[in-house]
Write a protein that holds these residues in place. Sequence first.
Motif, PDB file in Angstrom:
ATOM      1  N   TRP A   1       0.831  -1.201   0.000  1.00  0.00           N
ATOM      2  CA  TRP A   1       0.000   0.000   0.000  1.00  0.00           C
ATOM      3  C   TRP A   1       0.871   1.259   0.000  1.00  0.00           C
TER       4      TRP A   1
ATOM      5  N   ARG B   1       0.336   3.173  -3.352  1.00  0.00           N
ATOM      6  CA  ARG B   1      -0.853   3.992  -3.163  1.00  0.00           C
ATOM      7  C   ARG B   1      -0.558   5.332  -2.472  1.00  0.00           C
ATOM      8  N   THR B   2       0.695   5.586  -2.157  1.00  0.00           N
ATOM      9  CA  THR B   2       0.988   6.857  -1.484  1.00  0.00           C
ATOM     10  C   THR B   2       2.040   7.658  -2.244  1.00  0.00           C
ATOM     11  N   ARG B   3       2.052   8.943  -1.950  1.00  0.00           N
ATOM     12  CA  ARG B   3       3.032   9.846  -2.533  1.00  0.00           C
ATOM     13  C   ARG B   3       4.454   9.390  -2.194  1.00  0.00           C
TER      14      ARG B   3
ATOM     15  N   LEU C   1       5.469   6.522  -4.406  1.00  0.00           N
ATOM     16  CA  LEU C   1       5.735   6.950  -5.785  1.00  0.00           C
ATOM     17  C   LEU C   1       7.142   7.554  -5.875  1.00  0.00           C
ATOM     18  N   ARG C   2       7.441   8.408  -4.912  1.00  0.00           N
ATOM     19  CA  ARG C   2       8.741   9.071  -4.926  1.00  0.00           C
ATOM     20  C   ARG C   2       9.860   8.084  -4.636  1.00  0.00           C
TER      21      ARG C   2
ATOM     22  N   ARG D   1       9.911   4.846  -5.294  1.00  0.00           N
ATOM     23  CA  ARG D   1      10.173   4.024  -6.476  1.00  0.00           C
ATOM     24  C   ARG D   1      10.885   4.841  -7.551  1.00  0.00           C
ATOM     25  N   ALA D   2      10.501   6.121  -7.670  1.00  0.00           N
ATOM     26  CA  ALA D   2      11.120   6.969  -8.683  1.00  0.00           C
ATOM     27  C   ALA D   2      12.601   7.182  -8.392  1.00  0.00           C
TER      28      ALA D   2
ATOM     29  N   GLU E   1      14.655   4.444  -9.612  1.00  0.00           N
ATOM     30  CA  GLU E   1      14.676   4.271 -11.066  1.00  0.00           C
ATOM     31  C   GLU E   1      15.434   5.387 -11.753  1.00  0.00           C
ATOM     32  N   ASN E   2      15.134   6.612 -11.377  1.00  0.00           N
ATOM     33  CA  ASN E   2      15.789   7.756 -12.008  1.00  0.00           C
ATOM     34  C   ASN E   2      15.832   8.936 -11.038  1.00  0.00           C
TER      35      ASN E   2
ATOM     36  N   ALA F   1      15.097  12.480 -12.136  1.00  0.00           N
ATOM     37  CA  ALA F   1      13.706  12.897 -12.323  1.00  0.00           C
ATOM     38  C   ALA F   1      13.146  13.448 -11.019  1.00  0.00           C
ATOM     39  N   VAL F   2      13.526  12.814  -9.912  1.00  0.00           N
ATOM     40  CA  VAL F   2      13.055  13.260  -8.607  1.00  0.00           C
ATOM     41  C   VAL F   2      13.682  14.605  -8.260  1.00  0.00           C
ATOM     42  N   ASP F   3      14.955  14.711  -8.527  1.00  0.00           N
ATOM     43  CA  ASP F   3      15.692  15.931  -8.207  1.00  0.00           C
ATOM     44  C   ASP F   3      15.132  17.124  -8.988  1.00  0.00           C
TER      45      ASP F   3
ATOM     46  N   ALA G   1      12.297  17.434 -10.155  1.00  0.00           N
ATOM     47  CA  ALA G   1      10.925  17.719  -9.754  1.00  0.00           C
ATOM     48  C   ALA G   1      10.900  18.479  -8.435  1.00  0.00           C
TER      49      ALA G   1
ATOM     50  N   VAL H   1      12.268  17.449  -5.475  1.00  0.00           N
ATOM     51  CA  VAL H   1      12.175  16.609  -4.280  1.00  0.00           C
ATOM     52  C   VAL H   1      13.582  16.141  -3.919  1.00  0.00           C
TER      53      VAL H   1
ATOM     54  N   LYS I   1      14.176  13.728 -18.011  1.00  0.00           N
ATOM     55  CA  LYS I   1      14.216  13.284 -16.617  1.00  0.00           C
ATOM     56  C   LYS I   1      12.907  12.572 -16.312  1.00  0.00           C
TER      57      LYS I   1
ATOM     58  N   PHE J   1       7.326   4.176 -15.212  1.00  0.00           N
ATOM     59  CA  PHE J   1       6.131   4.815 -14.663  1.00  0.00           C
ATOM     60  C   PHE J   1       5.230   5.201 -15.837  1.00  0.00           C
TER      61      PHE J   1
ATOM     62  N   LEU K   1       4.729  13.386 -10.237  1.00  0.00           N
ATOM     63  CA  LEU K   1       5.880  13.175  -9.353  1.00  0.00           C
ATOM     64  C   LEU K   1       6.437  14.514  -8.855  1.00  0.00           C
TER      65      LEU K   1
ATOM     66  N   TRP L   1      -0.831  13.076   0.491  1.00  0.00           N
ATOM     67  CA  TRP L   1      -0.013  11.882   0.628  1.00  0.00           C
ATOM     68  C   TRP L   1      -0.642  10.662  -0.024  1.00  0.00           C
TER      69      TRP L   1
ATOM     70  N   LEU M   1      -2.185   8.826  -3.331  1.00  0.00           N
ATOM     71  CA  LEU M   1      -1.935   9.012  -4.763  1.00  0.00           C
ATOM     72  C   LEU M   1      -3.194   9.220  -5.589  1.00  0.00           C
TER      73      LEU M   1
END
Lengths: 322, 542
Positions: free
Chosen positions: A172, A176-178, A181-182, A184-185, A188-189, A192-194, A196, A198, B101, B106, B114, B120, B122
């Motif tokens: 979950w 299912r949560t922010r 998502l972050r 997992r991101a 992976e990359n 992409a997080v940076d 964005a 975060v 990026k 996904f 993202l 919090w 999704l």
Amino acid sequence: MDYMTLIQLLDSTVRLATPLLLACLAGLFSERAGIFDIGLEGKMLAAAFFSAAVASLTGSVWIGLLAGIAASMSLAALHGVASITFRGNQLISGVAINFLAAGLTVLIAQDWFSQGGRTPSLMGGARFEGITLPGADAIADVPVIGPLYAELISGHSILVYMAFAAVPLTWWLLYRTRFGLRLRAVGENPAAVDTAGVSVVGLRYAAVAICGVLCGIAGAYLSTALQAGFVKDMSAGRGFIALAALIFAKWRPWYALWATLLFGLFGALETRPDVIENVIGFKVQGQLLGALPYLMTVVILAGFVGKAIPPRAGGEPYVKER
Amino acid sequence: MTANDSRGQPETAAPAIELKGISKAFGPVQANKDISIRVMPGTIHGIIGENGAGKSTLMSILYGFYKADAGEIFIAGRKANITDSQAAIAAGIGMVFQHFKLVENFTVLENIILGAEDGWKLRPSLNKARKSLVELAKDYGLNVEPDALVQDIGVGMQQRVEILKALYRQADILILDEPTGVLTPAEADQLFRILGRLRSEGKTIILITHKLREIMEITDTVSVMRRGEMTATVQTAETSPAELAELMVGRKVLLRVDKTPATPGEVVLDVKNLKVVDDKGVERLRGINLNVRAGEVLGIAGVAGNGQSELLEVLGGYQDGTGEVRVNGQLIDLTGKKSDGQSRRARGIAHVPEDRQREGLIMEYQAWENTAFGYHRDPAYKSGILMDNAAIRADTAEKMERFDVRPPNPRLEAKNFSGGNQQKLVLAREIERNPDLLLIGQPTRGVDIGAIEFIHQQIVALRDQGKAILLVSVELEEILALSDRIAVMFDGKIMGERLPDQTDEKELGLLMAGITDTDRDHSVEEVEANLAHAGGDTSKEV
């Protein structure tokens, strides 16, 4: 093989799968965030020692559990500083943690208890006892369902139930949560997080911290629930089997449950060679069963059974690029 | 969400962005020197300059990736303190990087939310983004499939996702870094149409490129950077490509290569039904037939990822293939022990690989060590069973002199040379061995104009010596300028051959998109649909 033997075997499977499952989920959080962690073993071992030691000294298994988690998290923090802040090699840091834990636990144990690197045997409140679930005694005599409930489902320590509850919770959280998502991101990359806006570092530390907590529970389970006290090297390669299970599970929570149960079953069979001999008619060496998780992982890695694709940014420190 | 209070109040006179006296040094290298620039709202402002001129550094400062040593940034007339990407996003700046990026596994929707989620949990965020995607698609013509995985969509579509990411964060200012590098001409046209629409909706766009054509086509204002300095800012309507090129390099350059007609001789390379299956079981070359004669350049055009790399790899000897390949009439092995770089060199094949930093050089090794690679068995490089390092260094120094590698220091590590000089180093190593056939991939990728000219001259000179040259490039201009014949690759096949003086970028562009009936008119949608069919692996070379 009769029904009761099967129930006993599965009961033993659950108990042996529990530390694997906790450690596997610990590794899942860390690796999904891009931090490879072969130090699961060391963290478990340190937690096993400190929870047994503190439980023995205070007489409270819960304080022991917290001490174990704290010990595991300290090592996780060390791994985090080395691999996130200083962008060091994650494998080397993990190996160092394993060595550190193996040596330090015995050394401190000897210093504190003078029992040849062990803690005293834990008794009473210093140990997690099995919990009898409501109604277990009442239906124990009902055929089929009775033993299933009373023997297999009921009667485990609280940590076992926590471990199994952690599976849907992890799923979950990841999907299912922010935060998931972050997380997992970032595995992976991270770029992409940076971009964005975060923090890559923050997310990775959070993942490593969760890994520390779960390894801490896994270690505490070994010395205060599965066994009654700490003995030298009691994690016995479970951290590595958990890593194998993680690959086997393709870094997914539900698959992790099935993988660790399967590996737990191998462990249970190892202690009951008579069962195998009865079922298949000839004797199988216990060592072979012990090696099976590794063999199966090699098969998986070779790509025979679908492809296990690790998180793309796994093992690589994040360096900002244009 | 991330609205900034400095926005929304129209200050008609204030520039959308103003940079004052920005300086940034990396060690001894001054990447940006006292740069000032004003970008007016609702315009497309081009920034052009050679590679290494400092364009990307400047934009990275604006996007909060680097901290400037000195200088100030004003957004809509107010001083902004952009310390990180978060601050840049809050100030209404969105950036589309040259290398996207995106999280490949996904979905489009997940990539868009993202970092800009609404809470919090999704699901509400995803639902909100799905709704606003519909609106953005309507407003700007940016259609995407929200639930497709990014790894399954084409490069043009991925770029659209990047633009949508910025718009979803309510960016008013959009920075695009070399956006057309990976696009076909048709896709680039489509992008420019989208940019035009964004401009008409009041967005401010900064377009970083080294392609003069794009600057002339779409920008309102253009700033030129050279060696870390801003050399000029002019209205696009009042300038010309020649003037801009001159401003970029500080002297006049030939945009066309001077060369005499080719005098092709014997067939040197003869390829029949060449096939390559990659380790995922995908057929990357699907029966290639081509030949290259002595004294001619065969140019292979195509969008990156359509098999050009595999063609070079199999001919270069580090990828297995099937089919018949003859060099000077003799069959060469495409698999097994006799199929490697060593045996290819023995057959007179030299190879300048596409990715010089990974395949052409070892970045941590010094120039002379790199020069010896592949030729380390040369008796002149040996002294008994040992390598004669002094001789290799002396030879490298000579080669560096002849190929104008700067600085001409054989003991410098490869990573310390600029892209152009690295390429010259590889060229020197390969060409100086007097090969019969030169395989050369992306000879001027990431190379500045001065070096491009030199490299092009070397290729033509080699041709004039009667050597056969197989040139692979994604730059159509380069293909048109250098080739004596052009073959276009699409989806692992040769779509057709053309003569450079009997074709143009439009026809080649259609061939690159897999459309062979080039006489007919084709819509952008048709071209895109065709490209999508070729699969998402067009991003492979990015």
